[in-house]
Write an enzyme that holds these catalytic residues in place. Sequence first.
Site, PDB file in Angstrom:
ATOM      1  N   LYS A  89       0.856  -1.195   0.000  1.00 22.19           N
ATOM      2  CA  LYS A  89       0.000   0.000   0.000  1.00 22.19           C
ATOM      3  C   LYS A  89       0.881   1.229   0.000  1.00 22.19           C
ATOM      4  CE  LYS A  89      -3.825   2.321   0.422  1.00 22.19           C
ATOM      5  NZ  LYS A  89      -3.382   3.057  -0.793  1.00 22.19           N
ATOM      6  N   GLN A 110       7.406   3.767   3.788  1.00 22.18           N
ATOM      7  CA  GLN A 110       5.980   3.422   3.832  1.00 22.18           C
ATOM      8  C   GLN A 110       5.740   2.138   4.635  1.00 22.18           C
ATOM      9  OE1 GLN A 110       3.936   5.578   1.577  1.00 22.18           O
ATOM     10  NE2 GLN A 110       2.304   4.937   2.942  1.00 22.18           N
ATOM     11  N   LYS A 113       5.718   3.191   8.227  1.00 26.25           N
ATOM     12  CA  LYS A 113       4.571   4.076   8.453  1.00 26.25           C
ATOM     13  C   LYS A 113       3.277   3.272   8.552  1.00 26.25           C
ATOM     14  CE  LYS A 113       4.342   7.478   5.503  1.00 26.25           C
ATOM     15  NZ  LYS A 113       4.032   8.329   4.317  1.00 26.25           N
ATOM     16  N   LYS A 125       5.205   1.705  -3.173  1.00 26.56           N
ATOM     17  CA  LYS A 125       5.210   3.078  -3.696  1.00 26.56           C
ATOM     18  C   LYS A 125       5.420   3.016  -5.193  1.00 26.56           C
ATOM     19  CE  LYS A 125       4.919   7.368  -2.342  1.00 26.56           C
ATOM     20  NZ  LYS A 125       4.238   7.919  -1.156  1.00 26.56           N
ATOM     21  N   GLY A 164      -2.626   8.507  -4.132  1.00 23.51           N
ATOM     22  CA  GLY A 164      -1.958   9.713  -4.627  1.00 23.51           C
ATOM     23  C   GLY A 164      -0.680  10.038  -3.869  1.00 23.51           C
ATOM     24  N   ASP A 165       0.058  10.979  -4.391  1.00 25.09           N
ATOM     25  CA  ASP A 165       1.243  11.566  -3.754  1.00 25.09           C
ATOM     26  C   ASP A 165       1.519  12.853  -4.544  1.00 25.09           C
ATOM     27  OD1 ASP A 165       3.513  10.700  -1.673  1.00 25.09           O
ATOM     28  OD2 ASP A 165       4.564  11.613  -3.344  1.00 25.09           O
ATOM     29  N   THR A 208      -4.132  13.599   5.479  1.00 33.48           N
ATOM     30  CA  THR A 208      -2.705  13.708   5.817  1.00 33.48           C
ATOM     31  C   THR A 208      -2.453  14.984   6.628  1.00 33.48           C
ATOM     32  OG1 THR A 208      -2.259  12.620   3.718  1.00 33.48           O
ATOM     33  CG2 THR A 208      -0.373  13.541   4.876  1.00 33.48           C
ATOM     34  N   ASN A 239      -1.744  19.295  -1.460  1.00 35.30           N
ATOM     35  CA  ASN A 239      -2.746  18.603  -0.653  1.00 35.30           C
ATOM     36  C   ASN A 239      -2.411  18.607   0.841  1.00 35.30           C
ATOM     37  OD1 ASN A 239      -3.240  15.711   0.680  1.00 35.30           O
ATOM     38  ND2 ASN A 239      -5.040  16.270  -0.515  1.00 35.30           N
ATOM     39  N   SER A 381      -6.744   5.979   3.820  1.00 41.51           N
ATOM     40  CA  SER A 381      -6.757   5.066   2.670  1.00 41.51           C
ATOM     41  C   SER A 381      -7.139   3.662   3.144  1.00 41.51           C
ATOM     42  CB  SER A 381      -5.378   5.003   2.019  1.00 41.51           C
ATOM     43  OG  SER A 381      -5.183   6.089   1.148  1.00 41.51           O
TER      44      SER A 381
HETATM   45  P1  NDP Z   1       1.104  17.952  -4.030  1.00 41.47           P
HETATM   46  O1  NDP Z   1       1.522  17.618  -5.383  1.00 41.47           O
HETATM   47  O2  NDP Z   1      -0.337  18.197  -3.744  1.00 41.47           O
HETATM   48  O3  NDP Z   1       1.895  19.256  -3.506  1.00 41.47           O
HETATM   49  C1  NDP Z   1       3.284  19.275  -3.466  1.00 41.47           C
HETATM   50  C2  NDP Z   1       3.741  20.647  -3.004  1.00 41.47           C
HETATM   51  O4  NDP Z   1       5.139  20.578  -2.748  1.00 41.47           O
HETATM   52  C3  NDP Z   1       3.566  21.719  -4.060  1.00 41.47           C
HETATM   53  O5  NDP Z   1       3.353  22.949  -3.442  1.00 41.47           O
HETATM   54  C4  NDP Z   1       4.910  21.695  -4.792  1.00 41.47           C
HETATM   55  O6  NDP Z   1       5.253  22.914  -5.401  1.00 41.47           O
HETATM   56  C5  NDP Z   1       5.860  21.428  -3.647  1.00 41.47           C
HETATM   57  N1  NDP Z   1       7.035  20.716  -4.178  1.00 41.47           N
HETATM   58  C6  NDP Z   1       7.073  19.535  -4.821  1.00 41.47           C
HETATM   59  N2  NDP Z   1       8.318  19.212  -5.195  1.00 41.47           N
HETATM   60  C7  NDP Z   1       9.092  20.216  -4.790  1.00 41.47           C
HETATM   61  C8  NDP Z   1      10.470  20.467  -4.883  1.00 41.47           C
HETATM   62  N3  NDP Z   1      11.313  19.611  -5.481  1.00 41.47           N
HETATM   63  N4  NDP Z   1      10.915  21.624  -4.308  1.00 41.47           N
HETATM   64  C9  NDP Z   1      10.065  22.490  -3.690  1.00 41.47           C
HETATM   65  N5  NDP Z   1       8.730  22.307  -3.588  1.00 41.47           N
HETATM   66  C10 NDP Z   1       8.275  21.188  -4.122  1.00 41.47           C
HETATM   67  O7  NDP Z   1       1.691  16.793  -3.091  1.00 41.47           O
HETATM   68  P2  NDP Z   1       1.228  16.348  -1.639  1.00 41.47           P
HETATM   69  O8  NDP Z   1       0.805  17.526  -0.839  1.00 41.47           O
HETATM   70  O9  NDP Z   1       0.318  15.204  -1.784  1.00 41.47           O
HETATM   71  O10 NDP Z   1       2.605  15.751  -1.061  1.00 41.47           O
HETATM   72  C11 NDP Z   1       3.542  16.563  -0.368  1.00 41.47           C
HETATM   73  C12 NDP Z   1       4.456  15.687   0.470  1.00 41.47           C
HETATM   74  O11 NDP Z   1       3.681  14.932   1.406  1.00 41.47           O
HETATM   75  C13 NDP Z   1       5.277  14.649  -0.298  1.00 41.47           C
HETATM   76  O12 NDP Z   1       6.514  14.454   0.350  1.00 41.47           O
HETATM   77  C14 NDP Z   1       4.440  13.382  -0.156  1.00 41.47           C
HETATM   78  O13 NDP Z   1       5.217  12.230  -0.303  1.00 41.47           O
HETATM   79  C15 NDP Z   1       3.949  13.544   1.273  1.00 41.47           C
HETATM   80  N6  NDP Z   1       2.759  12.802   1.646  1.00 41.47           N
HETATM   81  C16 NDP Z   1       1.598  12.914   0.923  1.00 41.47           C
HETATM   82  C17 NDP Z   1       0.477  12.221   1.329  1.00 41.47           C
HETATM   83  C18 NDP Z   1      -0.833  12.364   0.634  1.00 41.47           C
HETATM   84  O14 NDP Z   1      -1.797  11.771   1.118  1.00 41.47           O
HETATM   85  N7  NDP Z   1      -0.941  13.113  -0.434  1.00 41.47           N
HETATM   86  C19 NDP Z   1       0.520  11.307   2.478  1.00 41.47           C
HETATM   87  C20 NDP Z   1       1.761  11.323   3.201  1.00 41.47           C
HETATM   88  C21 NDP Z   1       2.831  12.029   2.768  1.00 41.47           C
HETATM   89  P3  NDP Z   1       5.214  23.049  -7.011  1.00 41.47           P
HETATM   90  O15 NDP Z   1       3.769  23.166  -7.357  1.00 41.47           O
HETATM   91  O16 NDP Z   1       6.016  24.244  -7.319  1.00 41.47           O
HETATM   92  O17 NDP Z   1       5.834  21.775  -7.554  1.00 41.47           O
HETATM   93  O1  2IT Z   2       3.244   8.857   1.533  1.00 42.92           O
HETATM   94  C1  2IT Z   2       2.091   8.446   1.756  1.00 42.92           C
HETATM   95  O2  2IT Z   2       1.773   7.923   2.827  1.00 42.92           O
HETATM   96  C2  2IT Z   2       1.071   8.667   0.716  1.00 42.92           C
HETATM   97  N1  2IT Z   2       1.367   9.256  -0.312  1.00 42.92           N
HETATM   98  C3  2IT Z   2      -0.306   8.112   0.887  1.00 42.92           C
HETATM   99  C4  2IT Z   2      -0.352   6.643   0.583  1.00 42.92           C
HETATM  100  C5  2IT Z   2      -1.717   6.028   0.536  1.00 42.92           C
HETATM  101  O3  2IT Z   2      -1.751   4.838   0.157  1.00 42.92           O
HETATM  102  O4  2IT Z   2      -2.724   6.653   0.854  1.00 42.92           O
END
Ligand code: NDP
Ligand code: 2IT
Length: 452
Positions: A89, A110, A113, A125, A164-165, A208, A239, A381
């Site tokens: 997952k 993961q 986690k 992943k 998603g991620d 998250t 997100n 999830s």
């Molecule tokens: P999104 O795509 O929704 O948002 C990502 C944000 O981070 C954007 O503002 C983006 O800016 C910025 N970003 C991405 N790459 C870079 C970079 N190289 N340098 C600077 N800024 C950057 O992603 P999420 O919010 O879903 O994910 C954010 C983090 O949280 C990741 O590390 C992800 O693995 C983690 N995460 C996400 C989960 C989820 O449920 N979505 C769960 C657990 C962890 P820009 O638009 O300029 O690229």
């Molecule tokens: O990093 C993470 O935990 C996620 N992007 C969410 C993974 C999931 O299966 O909901």
Amino acid sequence: MSYIDKIITAIERKDAGQPEFLQASKEVLQSLRIIADSDSTYEKAGLLERLIEPERMIVFRVPWVDDCGKVMVNRGFRVQYNSAIGPYKGGIRFHPSVNASIIKFLGFEQTFKNALTGLPMGGGKGGCDFDPKGKSDGEVMRFCQSFMTELFRHIGPDTDVPAGDIGVGAREVGFMYGQYKRIMNNFTGVLTGKGIGWGGSLGRAEATGYGLIYIIEEYLDKIGDGFKGKNVVISGSGNVSIYAAQKAMALGSTVVSMSDSNGYIYHKSGINLDTIKDIKFVNRERLTKYAEIHKDAIYTEANSKPGSSRVWDIPCDIALPCATQNELFIEDAKKLVQNGCKIVGEGANMPATLDATEYLINGGVAFFPGKAANAGGVSVSGLEMTQNSTRLSWTSEEVDAKLKTIMKGIFNSINSASEEYGVAGVTRNFVIGANIAGFKKVAKAMLDQGVI
Ligand code: NDP
Ligand code: 2IT
């Protein structure tokens, strides 16, 4: 040589070209010294050698046609890291930086986690070096369909459940799910983060960010404090960042800053989240737009180099790195401590470098590592999977209550493990706590299931 040192030497040799993977796995291995070096069971069972090696790593070609009729090719990945406690997952990331090292570090993290959530989910992943930025909806759809046309044969509701991620939100999950359903001719819970009304769980989009705030709230509660009146700095504006900001504000704090990969905004009186949602979710624009709308906000261009202008320069009580890996360096950690920051919670996966993490912990900051702090997303999830298999759907209130219970449970397990195994002189080391608590659960399941 100790068992841990043997493993570290082996991965440094075998995975020399994978810096992010080495960083994530060394952090975990260093935390495990206290239990794995003193109990020969693990070495005899080759437990760490097995844990560090993914069960399977799939790499594939993703061809698609852009709006001009040109054929494009990207590289897709899925790592099926560990299935000791449940089906693989984990999310899917679409970003130009995606490579084998990044996917492996994410899959490794993961695994721990998911164990911490208490739900039956293994670690996986996936991703692709595709950049959704600037692409039309048609291009994104054709790309997602091609990606799933290869991935479908490797996943399934009891085998591997992606989500998603970075770069993968509701739109991308929708396109991938549609293609999976079309190929398989069945409607199952093979992806999470689905739309409400076609199998998605209420509260998954928020989970998250909300979970990150809930685990910190639990800690603040234990020390007789709360979010009220605190200044919060958040990196990213996707997100995780948006819903962390939403919950932090709802609890009475002021979120003064958010960022994207080009720069950050500082809005002393508090960020207007409706503007951010419009910019990011509706119009898919850049943060520069925010300062055009709110004249009292300051936009600063920033790059990812330490020493340049940084979102972490802004004084705050709580800092929440929620963008990406290695976005908070030791220079940033020093600035945060110097400015009186007391709490750092990793909404992103591995946003703080190893030396920054160490500096913060030694500086007395309560540091919540990603594998605990951002586990709310994968937890909901897991709740989506349960709702799909029982063909029921829970209300937002029911999901939120379960998420709170899970985050409290995670706080309690990392807190007790940090007390039991904490390093002398360091008050709370939730990094060690999270790594050991997650490891113990996965290791027990692996030992129970024999040599596989
Ligand atoms: P999104 O795509 O929704 O948002 C990502 C944000 O981070 C954007 O503002 C983006 O800016 C910025 N970003 C991405 N790459 C870079 C970079 N190289 N340098 C600077 N800024 C950057 O992603 P999420 O919010 O879903 O994910 C954010 C983090 O949280 C990741 O590390 C992800 O693995 C983690 N995460 C996400 C989960 C989820 O449920 N979505 C769960 C657990 C962890 P820009 O638009 O300029 O690229
Ligand atoms: O990093 C993470 O935990 C996620 N992007 C969410 C993974 C999931 O299966 O909901």
